[in-house]
Design a protein around this motif. Sequence first.
Motif, PDB file in Angstrom:
ATOM      1  N   SER A 152      46.387 -21.210  19.974  1.00  0.00           N
ATOM      2  CA  SER A 152      45.684 -20.228  19.568  1.00  0.00           C
ATOM      3  C   SER A 152      45.994 -18.765  20.338  1.00  0.00           C
ATOM      4  O   SER A 152      46.893 -18.995  20.941  1.00  0.00           O
ATOM      5  CB  SER A 152      44.269 -20.638  20.031  1.00  0.00           C
ATOM      6  OG  SER A 152      44.156 -20.737  21.439  1.00  0.00           O
ATOM      7  N   GLN A 200      56.119 -25.331   4.177  1.00  0.00           N
ATOM      8  CA  GLN A 200      54.466 -25.057   4.277  1.00  0.00           C
ATOM      9  C   GLN A 200      53.802 -26.471   4.248  1.00  0.00           C
ATOM     10  O   GLN A 200      54.237 -27.036   3.570  1.00  0.00           O
ATOM     11  CB  GLN A 200      53.854 -24.101   3.155  1.00  0.00           C
ATOM     12  CG  GLN A 200      54.203 -22.284   3.421  1.00  0.00           C
ATOM     13  CD  GLN A 200      53.536 -21.578   2.713  1.00  0.00           C
ATOM     14  OE1 GLN A 200      53.113 -22.012   1.334  1.00  0.00           O
ATOM     15  NE2 GLN A 200      53.422 -20.362   3.010  1.00  0.00           N
ATOM     16  N   LEU A 258      43.597 -25.826   8.025  1.00  0.00           N
ATOM     17  CA  LEU A 258      44.926 -25.096   8.527  1.00  0.00           C
ATOM     18  C   LEU A 258      45.883 -25.437   7.647  1.00  0.00           C
ATOM     19  O   LEU A 258      46.222 -26.341   7.061  1.00  0.00           O
ATOM     20  CB  LEU A 258      45.075 -25.951   9.929  1.00  0.00           C
ATOM     21  CG  LEU A 258      44.138 -26.052  11.002  1.00  0.00           C
ATOM     22  CD1 LEU A 258      44.415 -26.623  12.354  1.00  0.00           C
ATOM     23  CD2 LEU A 258      43.854 -24.442  11.256  1.00  0.00           C
ATOM     24  N   TYR A 278      53.638 -19.431  11.946  1.00  0.00           N
ATOM     25  CA  TYR A 278      52.230 -19.046  12.249  1.00  0.00           C
ATOM     26  C   TYR A 278      51.505 -20.210  11.479  1.00  0.00           C
ATOM     27  O   TYR A 278      52.006 -20.928  10.578  1.00  0.00           O
ATOM     28  CB  TYR A 278      51.929 -17.669  11.840  1.00  0.00           C
ATOM     29  CG  TYR A 278      51.995 -17.519  10.530  1.00  0.00           C
ATOM     30  CD1 TYR A 278      50.859 -17.882   9.713  1.00  0.00           C
ATOM     31  CD2 TYR A 278      53.172 -17.132   9.877  1.00  0.00           C
ATOM     32  CE1 TYR A 278      51.303 -17.592   8.183  1.00  0.00           C
ATOM     33  CE2 TYR A 278      53.338 -16.762   8.579  1.00  0.00           C
ATOM     34  CZ  TYR A 278      52.535 -16.972   7.763  1.00  0.00           C
ATOM     35  OH  TYR A 278      52.614 -16.625   6.345  1.00  0.00           O
ATOM     36  N   TRP A 279      50.148 -20.521  11.943  1.00  0.00           N
ATOM     37  CA  TRP A 279      49.235 -21.104  11.263  1.00  0.00           C
ATOM     38  C   TRP A 279      47.929 -20.374  10.898  1.00  0.00           C
ATOM     39  O   TRP A 279      47.744 -19.085  11.751  1.00  0.00           O
ATOM     40  CB  TRP A 279      48.612 -22.078  12.222  1.00  0.00           C
ATOM     41  CG  TRP A 279      48.133 -21.806  13.444  1.00  0.00           C
ATOM     42  CD1 TRP A 279      48.887 -21.872  14.501  1.00  0.00           C
ATOM     43  CD2 TRP A 279      46.817 -21.473  13.607  1.00  0.00           C
ATOM     44  NE1 TRP A 279      47.922 -21.377  15.809  1.00  0.00           N
ATOM     45  CE2 TRP A 279      46.679 -21.130  14.998  1.00  0.00           C
ATOM     46  CE3 TRP A 279      45.596 -21.563  12.869  1.00  0.00           C
ATOM     47  CZ2 TRP A 279      45.290 -20.893  15.498  1.00  0.00           C
ATOM     48  CZ3 TRP A 279      44.509 -21.277  13.507  1.00  0.00           C
ATOM     49  CH2 TRP A 279      44.282 -20.854  14.850  1.00  0.00           C
ATOM     50  N   THR A 280      47.347 -20.530   9.851  1.00  0.00           N
ATOM     51  CA  THR A 280      46.192 -19.941   9.678  1.00  0.00           C
ATOM     52  C   THR A 280      45.043 -20.971   9.199  1.00  0.00           C
ATOM     53  O   THR A 280      45.288 -21.993   8.813  1.00  0.00           O
ATOM     54  CB  THR A 280      46.081 -18.950   8.554  1.00  0.00           C
ATOM     55  OG1 THR A 280      46.669 -19.886   7.341  1.00  0.00           O
ATOM     56  CG2 THR A 280      47.363 -17.962   8.522  1.00  0.00           C
ATOM     57  N   ASP A 281      43.879 -20.354   9.656  1.00  0.00           N
ATOM     58  CA  ASP A 281      42.626 -21.314   9.339  1.00  0.00           C
ATOM     59  C   ASP A 281      41.735 -20.652   8.272  1.00  0.00           C
ATOM     60  O   ASP A 281      41.177 -19.417   8.592  1.00  0.00           O
ATOM     61  CB  ASP A 281      41.677 -21.630  10.636  1.00  0.00           C
ATOM     62  CG  ASP A 281      40.587 -22.589  10.638  1.00  0.00           C
ATOM     63  OD1 ASP A 281      39.904 -22.445   9.368  1.00  0.00           O
ATOM     64  OD2 ASP A 281      39.927 -23.106  11.547  1.00  0.00           O
ATOM     65  N   SER A 282      41.780 -21.134   7.375  1.00  0.00           N
ATOM     66  CA  SER A 282      41.103 -20.216   6.056  1.00  0.00           C
ATOM     67  C   SER A 282      39.553 -20.430   6.312  1.00  0.00           C
ATOM     68  O   SER A 282      39.020 -19.530   5.641  1.00  0.00           O
ATOM     69  CB  SER A 282      41.507 -21.010   4.698  1.00  0.00           C
ATOM     70  OG  SER A 282      41.069 -22.205   4.808  1.00  0.00           O
ATOM     71  N   THR A 288      40.952 -17.276  11.077  1.00  0.00           N
ATOM     72  CA  THR A 288      41.925 -17.170  12.555  1.00  0.00           C
ATOM     73  C   THR A 288      43.441 -17.278  12.228  1.00  0.00           C
ATOM     74  O   THR A 288      43.562 -18.135  11.073  1.00  0.00           O
ATOM     75  CB  THR A 288      41.390 -17.914  13.557  1.00  0.00           C
ATOM     76  OG1 THR A 288      41.663 -19.198  13.227  1.00  0.00           O
ATOM     77  CG2 THR A 288      40.097 -17.518  13.979  1.00  0.00           C
ATOM     78  N   LYS A 289      44.371 -16.765  12.990  1.00  0.00           N
ATOM     79  CA  LYS A 289      46.013 -17.063  12.733  1.00  0.00           C
ATOM     80  C   LYS A 289      46.222 -17.276  14.120  1.00  0.00           C
ATOM     81  O   LYS A 289      45.995 -16.615  15.288  1.00  0.00           O
ATOM     82  CB  LYS A 289      46.228 -15.752  12.154  1.00  0.00           C
ATOM     83  CG  LYS A 289      47.752 -15.940  11.954  1.00  0.00           C
ATOM     84  CD  LYS A 289      48.158 -14.461  11.010  1.00  0.00           C
ATOM     85  CE  LYS A 289      49.546 -14.729  10.714  1.00  0.00           C
ATOM     86  NZ  LYS A 289      50.107 -13.627   9.782  1.00  0.00           N
TER      87      LYS A 289
END
Length: 150
Positions: A80, A114, A120, A135-139, A143-144
């Motif tokens: 994070s 991917q 996530l 990177y990671w993203t939380d739809s 957040t990223k």
Amino acid sequence: MNRIILPVLAILLTAQSPAFAINDKYRKQLEQSGCTQVSETQGCDIHKSKAENAKAGFTNPATDNSTTQTPYAGQWVAKSDAGATVATIRIDAKEQVWVNGKRVDAKRTDGTLQFHQGKLTFTLQGDRRLTGEDYWTDSDAGTKGPIEIE
């Protein structure tokens, strides 16, 4: 004299059949032995198996998939912005992916790998010369954060 030489030369050039570097039998021997034409001149034996030639130090990266290394293989950590671990990621040489110990499906898209776990989405850049592109993203939360290799 030129009236005869030029037409004869033109006919010879157009009638000449193409030459092929290797015949089918020789090509099969090269494939089965793991040799190339260049490595054969350096001592690779086309009458031996790939394993025997590999023991002797001859490998053909074009035909030997076991030595192909994926840029994604390794242990990764998604963090994070505060530095807390969001997920631990493990990717093997066959690009099989585990997120927090659970196997997930991954796909290559536009030079990246991917995969998803729940909400996530994880994206790893294939060109390891580029930094800060994993990177990671939380739809759900919007957040990223970064992903780093250990």
